[in-house]
Design a protein around this motif. Structure first.
Motif, PDB file in Angstrom:
ATOM      1  N   ASP A 314       0.812  -1.222   0.000  1.00 42.38           N
ATOM      2  CA  ASP A 314       0.000   0.000   0.000  1.00 42.38           C
ATOM      3  C   ASP A 314       0.842   1.266   0.000  1.00 42.38           C
ATOM      4  O   ASP A 314       0.337   2.354  -0.313  1.00 42.38           O
ATOM      5  CB  ASP A 314      -0.937   0.013   1.213  1.00 42.38           C
ATOM      6  N   ARG A 315       2.124   1.159   0.349  1.00 40.45           N
ATOM      7  CA  ARG A 315       2.980   2.341   0.453  1.00 40.45           C
ATOM      8  C   ARG A 315       4.098   2.349  -0.579  1.00 40.45           C
ATOM      9  O   ARG A 315       5.052   3.132  -0.472  1.00 40.45           O
ATOM     10  CB  ARG A 315       3.575   2.420   1.873  1.00 40.45           C
ATOM     11  N   ILE A 316       3.950   1.519  -1.596  1.00 40.87           N
ATOM     12  CA  ILE A 316       4.998   1.435  -2.614  1.00 40.87           C
ATOM     13  C   ILE A 316       5.188   2.760  -3.332  1.00 40.87           C
ATOM     14  O   ILE A 316       6.270   3.079  -3.829  1.00 40.87           O
ATOM     15  CB  ILE A 316       4.679   0.291  -3.608  1.00 40.87           C
ATOM     16  N   GLY A 317       4.132   3.571  -3.363  1.00 39.42           N
ATOM     17  CA  GLY A 317       4.234   4.874  -4.009  1.00 39.42           C
ATOM     18  C   GLY A 317       5.279   5.777  -3.378  1.00 39.42           C
ATOM     19  O   GLY A 317       5.828   6.668  -4.047  1.00 39.42           O
ATOM     20  N   GLU A 318       5.570   5.545  -2.088  1.00 42.95           N
ATOM     21  CA  GLU A 318       6.575   6.354  -1.402  1.00 42.95           C
ATOM     22  C   GLU A 318       7.982   6.098  -1.931  1.00 42.95           C
ATOM     23  O   GLU A 318       8.900   6.887  -1.669  1.00 42.95           O
ATOM     24  CB  GLU A 318       6.532   6.080   0.107  1.00 42.95           C
ATOM     25  N   LEU A 319       8.141   5.025  -2.686  1.00 43.37           N
ATOM     26  CA  LEU A 319       9.461   4.679  -3.212  1.00 43.37           C
ATOM     27  C   LEU A 319       9.604   5.001  -4.693  1.00 43.37           C
ATOM     28  O   LEU A 319      10.694   4.837  -5.267  1.00 43.37           O
ATOM     29  CB  LEU A 319       9.744   3.191  -2.984  1.00 43.37           C
ATOM     30  N   GLU A 320       8.519   5.438  -5.327  1.00 39.38           N
ATOM     31  CA  GLU A 320       8.559   5.698  -6.764  1.00 39.38           C
ATOM     32  C   GLU A 320       9.638   6.706  -7.130  1.00 39.38           C
ATOM     33  O   GLU A 320      10.308   6.562  -8.164  1.00 39.38           O
ATOM     34  CB  GLU A 320       7.193   6.187  -7.243  1.00 39.38           C
ATOM     35  N   ALA A 321       9.838   7.727  -6.299  1.00 41.75           N
ATOM     36  CA  ALA A 321      10.830   8.759  -6.619  1.00 41.75           C
ATOM     37  C   ALA A 321      12.250   8.234  -6.571  1.00 41.75           C
ATOM     38  O   ALA A 321      13.185   8.921  -7.012  1.00 41.75           O
ATOM     39  CB  ALA A 321      10.678   9.939  -5.651  1.00 41.75           C
ATOM     40  N   HIS A 322      12.439   7.012  -6.067  1.00 43.49           N
ATOM     41  CA  HIS A 322      13.785   6.449  -5.916  1.00 43.49           C
ATOM     42  C   HIS A 322      14.086   5.352  -6.931  1.00 43.49           C
ATOM     43  O   HIS A 322      15.090   4.655  -6.801  1.00 43.49           O
ATOM     44  CB  HIS A 322      13.960   5.908  -4.493  1.00 43.49           C
TER      45      HIS A 322
END
Length: 377
Positions: A314-322
């Motif tokens: 559910d929080r994979i979006g927090e890593l998209e910028a990386h």
């Protein structure tokens, strides 16, 4: 049917309206296999033995560990290192000398499940691994044996009865297991000590109802238990016509070890604590993602971003910028959970993710002993 000793022992059950001697006789003639002699299996076995189930089988390959004692209250300090089935079997014989107790000190496997389960009238599934639950379910369906299921996770539990004629099975409700490791085990996520006792007692209750045909069992319901709010909620479950084993056109006709894409082997890239330390010293420290629980993180951490493993999808979006970083390092206590997190991110297209080999235990041992790794006593 009953000796004078049995009549005295079961007096309060024999007095029950709608149960009486016929119900007690049904229990005496019945047999139950307890799969798993842990937090669920021990209370279920104790109450079934005390109630007068005539033959009880116990399947477990594990030995008693000190970490079991807060929830598996049958066991004591003096039992540490002993096979669980031996300790539990001896205790059940003390609880009720009128019953037969059979210990099977082995793991349940695709090779022995049909023979073991087929020898009993009902199964109480107290396993804690998804592979084992599917194996129990499938063996129960193939041998036409009712399956009283329960599971626990942290503060929550579930219980149901699967495999009754025309009813749902475990695969109807959970067609596929979740991605490997995304639901933390008791060892990873913890469990409230009283929770397995509560759910195991509910299992015993459902088993007695099925065996004696009294009341309404959970054959068409999944009971959800939330101990933090002390809420009990039942949701309806039905047989899935498309189910792989009990549907209209089943595809499973024999047992085999569970193999699914989610637990297929994958090569997991790793980084050592020495290499990560060297990168940090050079000023080129990559993003570190700590996938442990908040309580573990609070005890000691290496300044990673906290995203517990169960929250990662559910929080994979927090890593998209990386995604374009040189590396993203996944870290946990010893490398197991972070390895699963690494595998999950790789399946989502991340090509720069690596697992910290040995986790924070290795960091504390080899880099910085001041980083605590143990929960306080």
């Amino acid at each position: 049917m009953f000796t004078s000793s049995e009549a005295k022992r079961y007096d309060r059950q024999l007095r029950l309206p709608g149960f009486g001697p016929p119900g007690q006789r049904a229990l005496k003639e019945a047999s139950v296999l307890i799969v798993g002699a842990g937090g669920l299996g021990t209370p279920a076995a104790l109450y079934l033995a005390a109630a007068g189930v005539g033959r009880i089988g116990l399947v477990d390959f594990d030995v008693v560990d000190v970490s079991n004692l807060h929830r598996q209250v049958l066991y004591a300090e003096s039992d540490i290192g002993k096979p669980k089935v031996d300790v539990l079997a001896a205790r059940l014989r003390e609880v009720n000398p009128h019953i037969v107790v059979e210990a099977h000190p082995t793991a349940l496997t695709a090779e022995n499940a049909i023979g073991l389960i087929g020898a009993y009238d009902l199964v109480a599934d107290g396993t804690d691994r998804f592979e084992s639950r599917y194996l129990v379910n499938d063996a129960c369906l193939l041998t036409e044996t009712p399956n009283v299921f329960a599971s626990v996770n942290q503060f929550d539990g579930q219980v149901s009865v699967f495999g009754l004629p025309g009813g749902a099975c475990y695969r109807c409700v959970f067609p596929e297991p979740p991605p490997d490791g995304l639901v933390p085990s008791c060892a990873e996520g913890g469990v409230l000590g009283v929770l397995p006792g509560l759910l195991g007692t509910l299992q015993a209750t459902e088993a007695i109802k099925v065996l004696t045909r009294i009341g309404t069992n959970l054959g068409d319901q999944l009971l959800l238990v939330d101990t933090l709010s002390m809420a009990f909620r039942a949701i309806r479950v039905e047989r899935d016509p498309e189910c792989a084993i009990c549907g209209d056109h089943p595809t499973i006709h024999s047992l085999s070890p569970l193999t699914t894409p989610c637990n297929a082997a994958m090569s997991i890239p790793e980084i050592t604590v020495q290499d990560l330390h060297a990168l940090a010293a050079s000023g080129d420290r990559p993003l570190v993602v700590d996938v442990r629980q908040p309580e573990e993180y609070a005890i000691g951490n290496i300044d990673g971003v906290l995203i517990p493993l169960g929250e990662l999808p559910d929080r994979i979006g927090e890593l998209e910028a990386h995604r374009d970083d040189a590396q993203i390092v996944m870290q946990c206590r010893s490398g197991g959970r972070s390895g699963k997190a690494t595998e999950f991110l790789m399946s989502q297209g991340f090509t720069n993710v690596v697992n910290l080999k040995g986790g924070i235990l290795a960091w504390s041992a080899e880099i910085d002993p001041s980083v605590s790794t143990e929960m306080p006593a």
